[in-house]
Design a protein around this motif. Structure first.
Motif, mmCIF file in Angstrom:
data_model
loop_
_atom_site.group_PDB
_atom_site.id
_atom_site.type_symbol
_atom_site.label_atom_id
_atom_site.label_comp_id
_atom_site.label_asym_id
_atom_site.label_seq_id
_atom_site.Cartn_x
_atom_site.Cartn_y
_atom_site.Cartn_z
ATOM 1 N N THR A 92 0.840 -1.196 0.000
ATOM 2 C CA THR A 92 0.000 0.000 0.000
ATOM 3 C C THR A 92 0.877 1.248 0.000
ATOM 4 N N ASP A 196 -0.280 -5.600 -9.447
ATOM 5 C CA ASP A 196 -0.274 -6.028 -8.050
ATOM 6 C C ASP A 196 -0.158 -7.554 -8.027
ATOM 7 N N SER A 219 4.151 -8.525 -1.438
ATOM 8 C CA SER A 219 4.384 -8.321 -0.004
ATOM 9 C C SER A 219 4.992 -9.577 0.606
ATOM 10 N N TYR A 221 5.346 -10.636 3.471
ATOM 11 C CA TYR A 221 4.658 -11.309 4.578
ATOM 12 C C TYR A 221 3.572 -12.263 4.102
ATOM 13 N N LYS A 222 3.325 -12.269 2.800
ATOM 14 C CA LYS A 222 2.415 -13.282 2.234
ATOM 15 C C LYS A 222 3.214 -14.355 1.507
HETATM 16 C C1 PLP Z 1 -3.926 -8.404 -3.519
HETATM 17 C C2 PLP Z 1 -3.396 -7.508 -2.456
HETATM 18 N N1 PLP Z 1 -2.817 -6.368 -2.817
HETATM 19 C C3 PLP Z 1 -2.306 -5.518 -1.899
HETATM 20 C C4 PLP Z 1 -2.391 -5.787 -0.566
HETATM 21 C C5 PLP Z 1 -1.824 -4.809 0.412
HETATM 22 O O1 PLP Z 1 -0.601 -5.253 0.845
HETATM 23 P P1 PLP Z 1 0.126 -4.520 2.084
HETATM 24 O O2 PLP Z 1 -0.538 -5.032 3.321
HETATM 25 O O3 PLP Z 1 1.549 -4.947 1.967
HETATM 26 O O4 PLP Z 1 -0.066 -3.068 1.912
HETATM 27 C C6 PLP Z 1 -3.008 -6.961 -0.136
HETATM 28 C C7 PLP Z 1 -3.139 -7.253 1.303
HETATM 29 O O5 PLP Z 1 -3.991 -7.984 1.720
HETATM 30 C C8 PLP Z 1 -3.526 -7.841 -1.109
HETATM 31 O O6 PLP Z 1 -4.116 -8.986 -0.758
#
Ligand code: PLP
Length: 412
Positions: A92, A196, A219, A221-222
């Motif tokens: 984000t 994304d 990200s 953390y995923k």
């Molecule tokens: C598809 C997707 N895009 C973006 C994000 C946002 O990621 P971050 O928490 O690193 O801002 C998420 C978080 O759930 C997500 O699932």
């Protein structure tokens, strides 16, 4: 072993301390568990070199090395070069910074296309540029497939289109987009693509070079790592972006120019633990294979994908055969592959009731809009307070899925 290897899930699970208990974790699209290697690297950094990196003394040299190792792993996960990634606090935040950094390249009246399927991270920051004179157009989900269709994008592309922001797969619908083909079409129209990949990166190999994307985000953390975000940009584009940090930072130091305040040292260093873990799993399945690091990741994600496909089959059969369930993306699934992300509503039920019922079975799932509020509205799931989401990654095992299906069946 050969490429016909199947994933030794028990071997993988042993690396995740959180899997030692009797809970089943199936909210992985919200964030994955971390292997011991990531935890150890965090502790090691904090215990031994939590100092200012880049100085000549021992701990400082070590800190710089560890941070660099972490950045290398984060780049390798998407096949990016080291100088093309920016490690930031979150996706984000990275999109927000990118949207500001791109502004000098955009003029009033230029058009930006966003979708109504994406997580708001890849929507809101772009939409807010409307106040600066940009024109925002919306690529909407098709009502039958619940997905983004190329022909609908075609109708939106104009000579003024400068940027198209969309997802590799949605964190709700989970169907995988043909990013390479979409990006080629966007480039043909003379625009840039910002993808994304947050919901995709945990499940399949990402190769930003092959996709030819201009910007790509995920990200860690995923992807079994710490809470952070990674932005990839083509080198020639990064060099055109306006610095969002101190004026005196070197022109080609995109990491610092596009991450105001600097990256998180200990968590960046800890990300090298994702690479340690991946290497161990690779060694277990392809011991002796004489292939380079890139190919090792290809092989590894091939294994993860096969395993996830097997698990997903059972969930999909259940969710499409049980009366009263509306599975997001059901219509599009015949045409597109899905990562292990399943979101659904149940007729006449508040979605929040279902995770609550599953808690009694020690199964962790969640119901929400998952910050993809426009997607939830398009699916018509707002009155039910969003969708129930079940999301799998490679460390989920077949008995987890059986348990979840039994528990769901009792709850629904
Ligand atoms: C598809 C997707 N895009 C973006 C994000 C946002 O990621 P971050 O928490 O690193 O801002 C998420 C978080 O759930 C997500 O699932």
């Amino acid at each position: 072993m050969t490429s016909e290897a199947t994933l030794d899930v028990e071997f993988c699970r042993q690396h995740f301390p959180a899997l030692g208990g009797d809970w089943v974790y199936m909210e992985n699209a919200g964030g994955t568990l971390v292997p011991r290697q990531v935890i150890d690297r965090t502790a090691h950094f904090m215990a031994n070199c939590q100092v200012q990196p880049g100085e000549g003394y021992e701990a400082s040299i070590l800190a710089a090395e560890r941070i660099s190792e972490g950045r290398s792993v984060l780049a390798a996960i998407i096949n990016a070069d080291l100088d093309e990634i920016v490690v930031g606090p979150s996706t984000t935040s990275n999109v927000y910074v990118l949207s500001q950094a791109l502004r000098p390249l955009l003029a009033a009246g230029d058009e930006i296309i966003v979708t109504n399927q994406d997580h708001e991270a890849n929507v809101g920051a772009w939409r807010r540029l409307e106040a600066k004179g940009m024109v925002i157009r919306e690529w909407r989900m098709n009502g039958e497939t619940d997905d983004l269709e190329l022909e609908d994008l075609e109708a939106l592309l104009t000579e003024r289109t400068k940027l198209v922001c969309f997802n590799h797969c949605s964190n709700i619908v989970g169907l995988i987009h043909d990013v390479k083909a979409i990006v080629a079409r966007i480039h043909e129209a003379g625009a840039l693509a910002c993808v994304d990949g947050v919901a995709f990166a945990p499940h399949r190999r990402v190769n930003v070079k092959d996709l030819d994307v201009d910007f790509y985000l995920y990200s860690p953390y995923k992807v079994f790592g710490p809470h952070m975000g990674v932005l990839y940009g083509k080198r020639e584009l990064l060099s055109l972006l306006a610095s969002q940090s101190h004026y005196f930072l070197p022109e080609d130091d995109y990491q610092r120019r596009l991450c105001p305040g600097g990256l998180n040292y200990e968590l960046t260093a800890a990300s090298a633990g994702i690479g340690d873990y991946f290497e161990q799993v690779h060694e277990r399945h392809f011991s002796g294979a004489n292939v380079d690091a890139r190919e090792r990741l290809n092989q590894l994600f091939g294994l993860f994908a096969e395993h996830e496909r097997a698990l997903s089959g059972a969930i999909e059969v259940y969710l499409t055969s049980k009366a009263g369930i509306r599975l997001a993306g059901r219509g599009g699934a015949a045409r597109r592959e899905r990562v292990g992300v399943f979101s659904f509503t149940v007729d006449g039920r508040d979605s929040r009731e279902i995770p609550e019922a599953l808690r009694a079975h020690k199964i962790g799932i969640h119901a929400d809009d998952f910050y993809a509020a426009r997607c939830i509205d398009a699916l018509g799931a707002r009155p039910q307070n969003g969708v129930v989401r079940v999301s799998l990654v490679h460390y989920n095992a077949a008995p987890d899925v059986d348990r979840a299906i039994t528990a769901l069946d009792q709850a629904i």
